[in-house]
Design an enzyme around this catalytic site. Structure first.
Site, short mmCIF file in Angstrom:
data_model
loop_
_atom_site.label_atom_id
_atom_site.label_comp_id
_atom_site.label_asym_id
_atom_site.label_seq_id
_atom_site.Cartn_x
_atom_site.Cartn_y
_atom_site.Cartn_z
N GLY A 1 0.79 -1.58 0.42
CA GLY A 1 -0.04 -0.01 0.20
C GLY A 1 0.98 0.68 0.34
O GLY A 1 0.77 1.80 0.58
N ALA A 2 1.76 1.31 -1.07
CA ALA A 2 2.84 1.87 -1.07
C ALA A 2 1.92 3.56 -1.92
O ALA A 2 3.22 4.32 -2.39
CB ALA A 2 3.86 1.80 -1.55
N GLY A 3 1.52 4.28 -0.70
CA GLY A 3 0.85 6.09 -1.03
C GLY A 3 1.79 7.04 -1.06
O GLY A 3 2.64 6.42 -0.53
N GLY B 1 3.68 5.11 2.68
CA GLY B 1 3.99 4.38 2.42
C GLY B 1 5.39 4.35 1.12
O GLY B 1 6.24 4.01 1.35
N LYS C 1 -4.68 9.41 19.19
CA LYS C 1 -4.07 10.03 17.74
C LYS C 1 -5.45 10.03 17.19
O LYS C 1 -6.59 11.17 16.70
CB LYS C 1 -3.33 8.92 17.06
CG LYS C 1 -3.77 9.77 15.18
CD LYS C 1 -3.07 8.76 14.45
CE LYS C 1 -3.24 9.20 13.24
NZ LYS C 1 -2.34 8.87 11.89
N ASN D 1 -9.30 11.95 15.50
CA ASN D 1 -9.62 11.50 13.82
C ASN D 1 -11.06 11.60 13.95
O ASN D 1 -11.94 12.21 13.37
CB ASN D 1 -9.15 10.79 13.11
CG ASN D 1 -7.64 11.02 13.20
OD1 ASN D 1 -7.39 11.92 12.64
ND2 ASN D 1 -7.18 9.72 12.79
#
Length: 324
Positions: A7-9, A12, A204, A208
């Site tokens: 999931g290398a957005g 990533g 965190k 959110n």
């Protein structure tokens, strides 16, 4: 050390680029135009947080990567059920899976002390596909703090932040956590090892929970939500409900709501990740950030009227957009 970043957005790709430039063997798993750009030109990181380039392997073929030391799951929470069954080619006998999702993760009630151990929430792993394919003993929790976006395929706009808090689900300090923290340090990143990663997660999450759904309903920045005469008090009420759910699970959030509100206001006219997804036409992380907390509140008998009302509206918005 060998890494696969699944999931290398934005985050990533940034992480993989840093690790690759530090000399580690890194494979970025991505798809579409972003993948094609990284295969052709590598990853380019730019922005006020720093600028650099890297050429890690980029692929959508899990078999071609083979077993690795660490799998970083940086896919968003709603994508994990689809990705989890594909991970088997990456998993050797000692492979560790580092879960780095926003919201409540599927593993939250695994390997924990107390009566909630083993609790299952439908909103986190609806079909049981994640738990069936990723053994709890493999998992390290991770809370991500850097901020980054993809400005064009293969290009990451990095705003800053270098902290990736990590921790074993049972709170022990292990060799694999030390090894991961060392590798991250070599890459110029900080990975403090937490004895209770769930506390970091809630710190965190409550922000959110309070701000993200209001942002998509109002199309407003963080600053505008907090300073709004009606939305400011509403976000505080939602945060109070989140704190109560955390307490019911045994977590005491170490930062006051006043400090959380003041800190968020200082960030200014920031667009939440959920609003960024909405504006880009991408699926939003409603269930992991909001739905799961509402479901957990029901399980624990914690009233959440304000969170539930905002969630109902946000959920309807998401469904309306998905069929339009």
């Amino acid at each position: 050390m060998k890494f696969a970043i699944v999931g290398a957005g934005a985050i990533g790709a940034f992480l993989g680029a840093r690790l690759s430039n530090a000399g580690h063997d890194v494979a970025l798993v991505a798809r579409g135009a972003h993948l094609a750009a990284m295969q052709a030109n590598g990853v380019r990181v730019e922005g006020p947080g720093g600028e650099f380039e890297a050429r890690p392997v980029a692929t959508d073929d899990y078999e071609s990567i083979g077993p690795v030391d660490f799998v970083f799951l940086t896919v968003k929470a709603h994508g994990v059920p689809q990705v989890a069954p594909l991970l088997s080619p990456l998993l050797g006998p000692d492979t560790t899976v580092v879960s780095a999702q926003n919201g409540l993760p599927w593993w939250y009630f695994q390997r924990m002390e107390g009566p909630l151990n083993g609790t299952k929430l439908a909103s986190l792993d609806p079909e049981g596909s994640i738990t069936a394919t990723i053994a709890p003993e493999r998992v390290i929790g991770c809370v991500i703090y850097p901020s980054a976006t993809i400005t064009e395929p293969g290009v990451v706009h990095y705003l800053g932040g270098d902290r990736f808090a990590i921790g074993e689900l049972d709170g022990t300090k292990t060799d694999r956590c030390q090894q991961l923290a060392s590798a991250m340090k070599e890459a110029g990143l900080r990975s403090p090892i937490r004895s209770d990663i769930r506390t970091d997660l809630w710190v965190k999450l409550v922000g959110n929970l309070a701000f993200n759904p209001i942002s998509i309903l109002t199309r407003s920045s963080l600053y505008d939500i907090i300073t709004g005469p009606l939305t400011g008090p509403l976000s505080r009420l939602i945060m109070e409900e989140g704190y109560a759910v955390a307490e019911a699970t045994g977590v005491t959030i170490p930062i006051s709501i006043d400090k959380r509100m003041a800190g968020a206001e200082k960030i200014g006219h920031h667009t939440t990740s959920m609003l960024q997804d909405l504006e880009a036409g991408r699926p939003m992380e409603l269930e992991s950030i909001i739905g799961a907390v509402v479901e957990l509140g029901d399980e624990l008998g914690v009233p959440m009227p304000h969170t539930r009302a905002v969630y109902a509206c946000a959920n309807l918005l998401a469904k309306t957009l998905s069929v339009s």
